[in-house]
Design a protein around this motif. Sequence first.
Motif, PDB file in Angstrom:
ATOM      1  N   THR A 551       0.838  -1.208   0.000  1.00 38.57           N
ATOM      2  CA  THR A 551       0.000   0.000   0.000  1.00 38.57           C
ATOM      3  C   THR A 551       0.869   1.253   0.000  1.00 38.57           C
ATOM      4  OG1 THR A 551      -1.705  -1.212   1.225  1.00 38.57           O
ATOM      5  CG2 THR A 551      -1.856   1.187   1.204  1.00 38.57           C
ATOM      6  N   ALA A 552       1.971   1.231   0.765  1.00 34.19           N
ATOM      7  CA  ALA A 552       2.874   2.383   0.790  1.00 34.19           C
ATOM      8  C   ALA A 552       3.535   2.585  -0.567  1.00 34.19           C
ATOM      9  CB  ALA A 552       3.925   2.189   1.873  1.00 34.19           C
ATOM     10  N   MET A 553       3.915   1.512  -1.226  1.00 33.53           N
ATOM     11  CA  MET A 553       4.531   1.631  -2.543  1.00 33.53           C
ATOM     12  C   MET A 553       3.584   2.286  -3.540  1.00 33.53           C
ATOM     13  SD  MET A 553       6.517  -2.003  -2.981  1.00 33.53           S
ATOM     14  CE  MET A 553       7.046  -1.591  -4.646  1.00 33.53           C
ATOM     15  N   VAL A 554       2.294   1.936  -3.473  1.00 34.52           N
ATOM     16  CA  VAL A 554       1.325   2.413  -4.457  1.00 34.52           C
ATOM     17  C   VAL A 554       0.842   3.821  -4.128  1.00 34.52           C
ATOM     18  CG1 VAL A 554      -0.936   1.979  -5.483  1.00 34.52           C
ATOM     19  CG2 VAL A 554       0.610   0.067  -5.033  1.00 34.52           C
ATOM     20  N   LEU A 559       5.628   4.154  -6.523  1.00 35.08           N
ATOM     21  CA  LEU A 559       6.460   3.099  -7.111  1.00 35.08           C
ATOM     22  C   LEU A 559       5.654   2.116  -7.950  1.00 35.08           C
ATOM     23  CD1 LEU A 559       8.783   2.329  -4.032  1.00 35.08           C
ATOM     24  CD2 LEU A 559       9.231   3.823  -5.988  1.00 35.08           C
ATOM     25  N   ASN A 560       4.446   2.512  -8.355  1.00 40.76           N
ATOM     26  CA  ASN A 560       3.611   1.656  -9.193  1.00 40.76           C
ATOM     27  C   ASN A 560       3.390   2.326 -10.545  1.00 40.76           C
ATOM     28  OD1 ASN A 560       0.493   0.923 -10.020  1.00 40.76           O
ATOM     29  ND2 ASN A 560       1.596  -0.840  -9.161  1.00 40.76           N
ATOM     30  N   GLU A 561       3.529   1.550 -11.618  1.00 42.31           N
ATOM     31  CA  GLU A 561       3.448   2.127 -12.951  1.00 42.31           C
ATOM     32  C   GLU A 561       2.040   2.610 -13.291  1.00 42.31           C
ATOM     33  OE1 GLU A 561       4.952  -0.635 -15.748  1.00 42.31           O
ATOM     34  OE2 GLU A 561       7.023  -0.586 -14.990  1.00 42.31           O
ATOM     35  N   LYS A 562       1.010   1.853 -12.911  1.00 42.52           N
ATOM     36  CA  LYS A 562      -0.359   2.230 -13.285  1.00 42.52           C
ATOM     37  C   LYS A 562      -0.847   3.460 -12.522  1.00 42.52           C
ATOM     38  CE  LYS A 562      -2.024  -2.244 -14.942  1.00 42.52           C
ATOM     39  NZ  LYS A 562      -3.092  -3.275 -14.845  1.00 42.52           N
ATOM     40  N   ILE A 563      -0.526   3.545 -11.233  1.00 39.77           N
ATOM     41  CA  ILE A 563      -0.926   4.717 -10.441  1.00 39.77           C
ATOM     42  C   ILE A 563      -0.047   5.909 -10.790  1.00 39.77           C
ATOM     43  CG2 ILE A 563      -1.212   5.645  -8.105  1.00 39.77           C
ATOM     44  CD1 ILE A 563      -3.268   3.557  -8.885  1.00 39.77           C
TER      45      ILE A 563
END
Length: 677
Positions: A551-554, A559-563
Amino acid sequence: MANNKPKRPNPMGGNKGGKKPSFNFYWIYAVIAVILIAFTLIDWEGSSKKISQPEFEANILDSNYVDHILIKDKSVVEVYLNEEGLKSHYYKENKSKNDGSLLGGAQTGPQFFFKIISPETFGETIKEWETAHPGFDYDVDETNTLGRDILGWIIPIGLMIVIWIIIMRRITGGAGGAGSQIFSIGKSRAQVFGNGKSTNVSFKDVAGLEGAKEEIQEIVDFLKHPKKYTELGAKIPKGALLVGPPGTGKTLLAKAVAGEAKVPFFSLSGSDFVEMFVGVGASRVRDLFKQAKEKSPSIIFIDEIDAIGKARGRNAQMSSNDEHENTLNQLLTEMDGFGTNSGVIILAATNRADVLDKALLRAGRFDRQIMVDMPDLNERKAIFNVHLKPIKVTADLDREFLAKQTPGFSGADIANICNEAALIAARKKKKMVEMQDFLDAVDRIVGGLEKKNKIITPEEKRTIAFHEAGHATVSWMCEYANPLVKVTIVPRGRSLGAAWYLPEERQITTTQQILDEMCAAMGGRAAEKLIFGRISTGALSDLDKVTKQATAMVTIYGLNEKIGNVSYYDPQNQYGFTKPYSEETARLIDEEVKNMIEEQYKRAIKILSENKDKLVELAEMLLKKEVIFKDDLEKVFGKRPFDHVIPDPEEVKKEDANSNDDPIIPTDTDNSEEDID
């Protein structure tokens, strides 16, 4: 025969070691109460009995029982009987209970007395008695009894005043006792250090925190040598705010300032301003700064300032009054308002700087925000050196190894480890504290107390062994996962098994590092699925950890490509109960978090499938030994190819000093890393 049997201790906590018992002030109250009762009950008329004038004439004077009478103050007549009167039946029936004859003594005082009915005509009455009874004798006492009468009024009133003063002092607790808030509720509760009073803590007792100590020492140096700064036109900062996680030494730094500074030091907590009565907080702030200005130059230290420094206007609709804001407004005015506040420096500490009011943090109030962060490797070693001074340790104790074994530990945690190790050694009746005692103390603090008597079935124990072996195997095979130190299946605290890792000393974390850590965390559940074909509830803490990481990554680190490169981090809760993104984005976040976790779960199963024989061998070894270490893993897997040697900071400094290359200047200065569980 002398009795040499030792005396038993008094179970009621009596006199110990021959020490004289302290005087109990309640005896004073008891004596005063007895005096008042006696003052009320004593018959102040003495041994005489009161009669009326007609009764005196009929029963005593006419019977010739009178020896003589004494007229006092022209209002009272005392009657003295002769021998015949003392033997008479009338006297025996009507004598006073306070007669001295009851105590075996002779009756010498007046036996009766009566009040004169009419002082104006009493002289004529005396003449009539002399005419009717020859030999009648009387005398007149003209002594002035005004002083005695006044004393009779003063003594009871004085006793009442004394009792009132004593009761009020007990209620108010003297100068600042527990009940002082009744009459001095608006006074400051600050503890003052000065005039020889010290905390016995100096900057030598504060290990690590070199940057914070340097800034704090500058403030202390200004108070000691102000001319060195004022001659150049410099002004010392009016306030310094110590910010950092709990246990990092913020309050310890303040104690060192109180011990080093040769000026009055006022110490109190932010909660000391809070009271249920309206206006008390602002009054205490005024009184605190008034005392500090009178003793300037001085220092005021407010610990946990977030208790009164929270941002104004937040959740105002939920507040019944604005007492909190009044206190904060008064604090802001006293720190830097229309009036001058020279000679008073404010120190404050908090671990929640994000909730403080912006007006409190501006220049002129808290000019400096000193970050007191978690200690690094070298700072932890220095902290160990400080806390190990009073402990008897073996000569071969590797303090650097202890520092490496405690990553992420605060100064308070390290102090607790040292104390716990000494307790463990004492429990084992050792003369010195050894390395193993410190390792046991780390395990005790991190994992909890061992519960070897916990009832676990053989099937559950085998599941736990493969679960922990799965963690160890995946972490060994992932490059960026933290290297393993120890694995155990002995229950500790609420966990049935545990694995200890040695995290690297790093300030930022890459995507691959987080993914490898997530994969290692899912290794336990993946091992259960691979070996038994089923999963259990034993992975609760692992699932919680990886869910927070994903959850922290997103949502925080982008750190998420789609978001994309978007952060919804809201430390000050500005959004409240609303979300700063749409429902479609919320659904996408949920999907990406789930996909990320499932991907690492499948990756963990793949790694374990490729090393299934080594997984089984490691689990069987764990079932046999219950505790295995890094050396045991090297026997099964061989040398870990990803182990990185942590460079010595001193060697790095030497290399940088000898290098002629231009330094690399980072373009992005916001590289702070938020903690990820």
